[in-house]
Write a protein that holds these residues in place. Sequence first.
Motif, short mmCIF file in Angstrom:
data_model
loop_
_atom_site.label_atom_id
_atom_site.label_comp_id
_atom_site.label_asym_id
_atom_site.label_seq_id
_atom_site.Cartn_x
_atom_site.Cartn_y
_atom_site.Cartn_z
N SER A 764 25.19 25.53 20.67
CA SER A 764 26.22 24.48 20.65
C SER A 764 25.63 23.14 20.19
CB SER A 764 26.85 24.33 22.03
OG SER A 764 25.91 23.90 23.00
N VAL A 765 24.35 22.90 20.49
CA VAL A 765 23.73 21.65 20.05
C VAL A 765 23.57 21.64 18.53
CG1 VAL A 765 21.62 20.26 20.16
CG2 VAL A 765 22.56 21.28 22.25
N PHE A 766 23.12 22.75 17.96
CA PHE A 766 22.98 22.85 16.51
C PHE A 766 24.34 22.62 15.83
CE2 PHE A 766 22.94 25.39 12.57
CZ PHE A 766 21.82 24.88 11.94
N CYS A 767 25.38 23.26 16.37
CA CYS A 767 26.72 23.09 15.78
C CYS A 767 27.24 21.67 15.96
CB CYS A 767 27.68 24.10 16.41
SG CYS A 767 27.33 25.83 15.95
N ALA A 768 26.89 21.03 17.08
CA ALA A 768 27.32 19.64 17.30
C ALA A 768 26.64 18.70 16.31
CB ALA A 768 27.01 19.22 18.74
#
Length: 813
Positions: A764-768
């Motif tokens: 989720s951090v990479f996508c954020a």
Amino acid sequence: MSDNHGSSPHLKALTQEEMLVLAKQDLKTGVGRSVKHESAAKQVSGEAIYVDDRLEFPNQLHVYARLSDCAHARITKIDVGPCYDFPGVAIAITAADVPGQLDIGAVLPGDPLLADGKVEFYGQPILAVAASDHETARKAAMAAIIEYEALDAVLSVEEALKQELYVSEPHSHQRGDSQTALANARHTISGSVHIGGQEHFYLETQVSSVIPTEDGGMIVYTSTQNPTEVQKLVAEVLGVAFNKIQIDMRRMGGGFGGKETQAAGPACMAAVVARLTGRPTKMRLPRMEDMLMTGKRHPFFNQYQVGFDDNGRITGCEMKLAGNCGYSPDLSNSIIDRAMFHADNGYYLGDASITGYRCKTNTASNTAYRGFGGPQGMIMPEIIMDEIARHLGKDPLEVRKHNLYNGMHGINGFGQPLTPEDAGRDTTHYYQPVEDNLLPEMIAELEASSDYHKRRAEIRAYNSSSPILKKGLSLTPVKFGISFTATFLNQAGALIHIYTDGSIHLNHGGTEMGQGLNTKVAQIVAEEFQVDIDNIQISATDTDKVPNTSPTAASSGTDLNGKAAQNAAIIIKQRLVDFAVRHFNVSPEDVSFANNYVLIRDQIMAFADFIQLAYFNQISLSSTGFYRTPKIYYDRDNARGRPFYYFAYGVSCSEVVIDTLTGEYKILRADILHDVGASLNPAIDIGQVEGAFAQGVGWLTSEELVWNDKGRLMTSGPASYKIPAIADMPVDFRVKLVENRKNTEDTVFHSKAVGEPPFMLGISVFCAIKDAIASLAGYQISPQLDAPATPERVLWAVEALKTKSDTKTGAIL
């Protein structure tokens, strides 16, 4: 003590009210309780003993390996003569000195203990020197003369694909006709992405200490996740039977998969030296040598083409997952398989074709790492969902919901009753039904608790008025299969003794690497006997006590070993109940265990007293236990089956802010909801979720592996390889376990595995981060960003996006 059936000085009468009160009380240290880690006090005080902390033996030798400084070459000369010029050197060994089998490959051959005529990666051990101290061994090893004839080296996945260099042949999963589905799709997109590897960076490097025994065997103290494999390989390099080798493993200072196969090298080298010299021998790798010699998480080069409708629902998909396996097979077959199994994450991919390539390169043989290939496959559908959303101008969460597998309570991704269009959307591309899907409900819960839509609107407003700092938000799910994909490994054993004072000795085949396995297994045994966990002593994992163990991996440590220990406890407990029935002339229903007591009809006896009575009446108080996972099977030739016993689920929502002038970023907030079934130990489970998230974030952001054009790993220490620090964690970090959701399968007390699944929450951090970059183009163009998303890569992605044309307006962004 009386042998009369109805009386004993240790029995006392109990009123019905007292019996009821006792029966209703929960055991304070049984399952479901937040019991502290059994070694916590020792570890924080420095009293916990690791392999390198053990007292040294008289005449003990220390081993240092000389490593190759070529990526691919023939060895034309080895001269160990100069090694003996150093006082204290006992022996210098090469491949020719190994008394038994040279190859220590985990599953397939290809891993010589020491290079035999050829080196295949920069850092491959060529010779080893044993001396009275480590520094002398190092100096002597570096004095050896080694000459090479250089050979062409393949250092990238792309080059290996071009030359069709594989450690084993490509393999595919196929459902339906993906080509036709793509040709008929309303929309199609395609792309590729590099997914970086990851160094295990365990605090305790690879280490083994070996003692020769009088019968030609060895006692091996080693930091390994796989004692049985080390036993096997040490026996084979020495040319002796397995029963001559005893492996003792009390605890590891971290493993994460890096000690599943890679621990064997130092153990085998030390054993060979010990055999040739007759002296106790230890080999502990310095950090740089450890990082040069050992394999990492597999880097991947992934390509995809996807077809979808106007809602973003996928109708057809083709993926090519190419893993950099390094120079030998190691565990790569199963790792690439698991990447393929998890290329759907929580989504139905329509007609799908998933192909895995096991690429051979002249780098260290890559190996197991938390998630075992699953993360490298699972990130792909998350990247694809974001690409579809930006292509259609939709919220990425809406697209994700359209593609979710059907929920277990007859709902779709939006929490609505299933429609005819949802029929069949409950089977993976390898034909395993998804029967217990909690994701629609979990996403809805986190969507509400994290204020996703409110924050999404606030972030859009913030980004429109902030020219330099940009925020991003992403909510991503996790569906992770639990079981070894090599089916035969899904078995475990355990051993329990109860001594006459009522204390319990527990041994099982799992290994403790800080994850709390021993604590959970002790809780399970405590629950069965209804005694305090302080009454249970767990001894080191030992091949003399529990043989033929599977590695502690695949998140199956508690599932397997906990069930085996429970089985041993139930066997002994049944003997005790049968004894009580005979001895006190009662029925089985009259005998129960509660809170360190045994209740016998209307009387009560302390557990310790009852055990002593059973001993005097010649009842066996020892048992082995065994467990094998049911239901699972997989036909690899036809790519069909049920490779996983069940799925574990998670959802994470992360918010970040990036600086578009430097590429730097910060995680502002992370909300996590994770499914562990009926938690055996909530505190340990939450700790595992937090730690896994941090490690997953490290993999996708800061932990960059860099090799030079000669094949040397340049990031070979903490000065250049950056694991996450406390400042890299979310400013606001909220973790919650799913409540009141028992595992629908018959796992130990209906719990679920928690070791690997939460690692993928970091996606989720990479996508954020990508969401924040995409805001520069009004969320209409998806940035090209490889992992790890270092500040440099983020800055490059920002600059590349700024120069792209907006196809709708023609403006330069």
